[in-house]
Design a protein around this motif. Structure first.
Motif, PDB file in Angstrom:
ATOM      1  N   GLU A 129       3.338  -9.540   9.613  1.00 26.60           N
ATOM      2  CA  GLU A 129       3.914  -8.278  10.074  1.00 26.60           C
ATOM      3  C   GLU A 129       3.756  -7.215   8.995  1.00 26.60           C
ATOM      4  O   GLU A 129       3.653  -7.529   7.818  1.00 26.60           O
ATOM      5  CB  GLU A 129       5.394  -8.483  10.393  1.00 26.60           C
ATOM      6  N   THR A 130       3.776  -5.953   9.416  1.00 24.44           N
ATOM      7  CA  THR A 130       3.742  -4.828   8.484  1.00 24.44           C
ATOM      8  C   THR A 130       5.055  -4.061   8.616  1.00 24.44           C
ATOM      9  O   THR A 130       5.474  -3.722   9.718  1.00 24.44           O
ATOM     10  CB  THR A 130       2.556  -3.891   8.783  1.00 24.44           C
ATOM     11  N   ILE A 154       4.971   6.727   1.917  1.00 25.39           N
ATOM     12  CA  ILE A 154       5.169   5.517   2.721  1.00 25.39           C
ATOM     13  C   ILE A 154       4.715   4.311   1.910  1.00 25.39           C
ATOM     14  O   ILE A 154       3.571   4.256   1.448  1.00 25.39           O
ATOM     15  CB  ILE A 154       4.379   5.582   4.046  1.00 25.39           C
ATOM     16  N   VAL A 155       5.633   3.368   1.741  1.00 25.46           N
ATOM     17  CA  VAL A 155       5.300   2.094   1.099  1.00 25.46           C
ATOM     18  C   VAL A 155       5.134   1.096   2.234  1.00 25.46           C
ATOM     19  O   VAL A 155       6.090   0.764   2.935  1.00 25.46           O
ATOM     20  CB  VAL A 155       6.394   1.654   0.107  1.00 25.46           C
ATOM     21  N   SER A 156       3.899   0.656   2.444  1.00 25.87           N
ATOM     22  CA  SER A 156       3.569  -0.257   3.528  1.00 25.87           C
ATOM     23  C   SER A 156       3.506  -1.678   2.964  1.00 25.87           C
ATOM     24  O   SER A 156       2.756  -1.951   2.019  1.00 25.87           O
ATOM     25  CB  SER A 156       2.230   0.135   4.141  1.00 25.87           C
ATOM     26  N   ILE A 157       4.306  -2.562   3.564  1.00 21.15           N
ATOM     27  CA  ILE A 157       4.442  -3.924   3.042  1.00 21.15           C
ATOM     28  C   ILE A 157       3.979  -4.905   4.111  1.00 21.15           C
ATOM     29  O   ILE A 157       4.594  -5.017   5.174  1.00 21.15           O
ATOM     30  CB  ILE A 157       5.912  -4.212   2.669  1.00 21.15           C
ATOM     31  N   LYS A 158       2.897  -5.604   3.834  1.00 20.87           N
ATOM     32  CA  LYS A 158       2.410  -6.632   4.760  1.00 20.87           C
ATOM     33  C   LYS A 158       2.988  -7.968   4.322  1.00 20.87           C
ATOM     34  O   LYS A 158       2.890  -8.351   3.157  1.00 20.87           O
ATOM     35  CB  LYS A 158       0.890  -6.685   4.773  1.00 20.87           C
ATOM     36  N   THR A 169       0.849  -1.186   0.000  1.00 24.91           N
ATOM     37  CA  THR A 169       0.000   0.000   0.000  1.00 24.91           C
ATOM     38  C   THR A 169       0.887   1.239   0.000  1.00 24.91           C
ATOM     39  O   THR A 169       1.918   1.259   0.670  1.00 24.91           O
ATOM     40  CB  THR A 169      -0.899   0.034   1.259  1.00 24.91           C
ATOM     41  N   VAL A 170       0.479   2.262  -0.748  1.00 31.14           N
ATOM     42  CA  VAL A 170       1.209   3.533  -0.765  1.00 31.14           C
ATOM     43  C   VAL A 170       0.311   4.598  -0.167  1.00 31.14           C
ATOM     44  O   VAL A 170      -0.867   4.717  -0.531  1.00 31.14           O
ATOM     45  CB  VAL A 170       1.620   3.921  -2.203  1.00 31.14           C
TER      46      VAL A 170
END
Length: 161
Positions: A124-125, A85-89, A61-62
């Motif tokens: 985790e994120t 922010i690049v959110s990586i799950k 998600t950005v």
């Protein structure tokens, strides 16, 4: 000059050929060794199955702000002065897995690239932040994520206005 008749030349050739055949050693009889005691064939070695990745990316998600639990609301448009922010799950187990995010501008130029070492045993994120004090150039961007150098998750597109 002395002429040699054709029959004399042929006779010499025949005598030479007989002499060569007579000089040849007789071939010894070839004996085949008795068959070796049968031993069971070694068991075939199974092909190793490729190991499933220890960590998988479940979503990318950005956005421009992260909540306390690291979740990021997805945004399709960001402002030039926004933090990206690049959110990586992720899910799985990893020790020092290299998780990287790369921002690519619409012309193919890399606008930013960062990585973090991920140590996890469950879902985790991980958030990777990009800032540019002078402001991001207006245009379309793509955020791509890799885990240990291999593409992971779906690339996300967003625009800076």
């Amino acid at each position: 000059m002395k002429k040699t008749s054709l029959s004399s030349a042929l006779m010499i050739a025949v005598v030479g050929a007989v002499a060569l055949v007579g000089c040849k050693k007789k071939e010894e009889a070839v004996t085949t060794p008795p068959p070796a005691a049968s031993t069971p064939a070694p068991a075939p070695v199974p092909e190793p199955t490729p190991a499933a990745p220890a960590v998988t990316v479940t979503s990318v998600t950005v956005g421009n702000a992260a909540a306390a639990d690291k979740t990021v609301a997805p945004l399709a448009t960001l402002a030039a002065k926004d933090k990206i922010i690049v959110s990586i799950k992720t899910d799985g187990t990893a020790t020092n897995a290299n998780v990287a995010a790369k921002l690519t501008y619409q012309d193919g130029q890399v606008a930013g690239e960062q990585s973090v070492a991920l140590n996890t045993t469950a879902a985790e994120t991980t958030n990777i932040e990009f800032t540019k004090p002078s402001g991001w150039p207006a245009g379309k961007y793509t955020a791509e994520v890799t885990v240990d150098g291999k593409a992971a998750g779906m690339p996300q597109q967003f625009e800076v206005k």
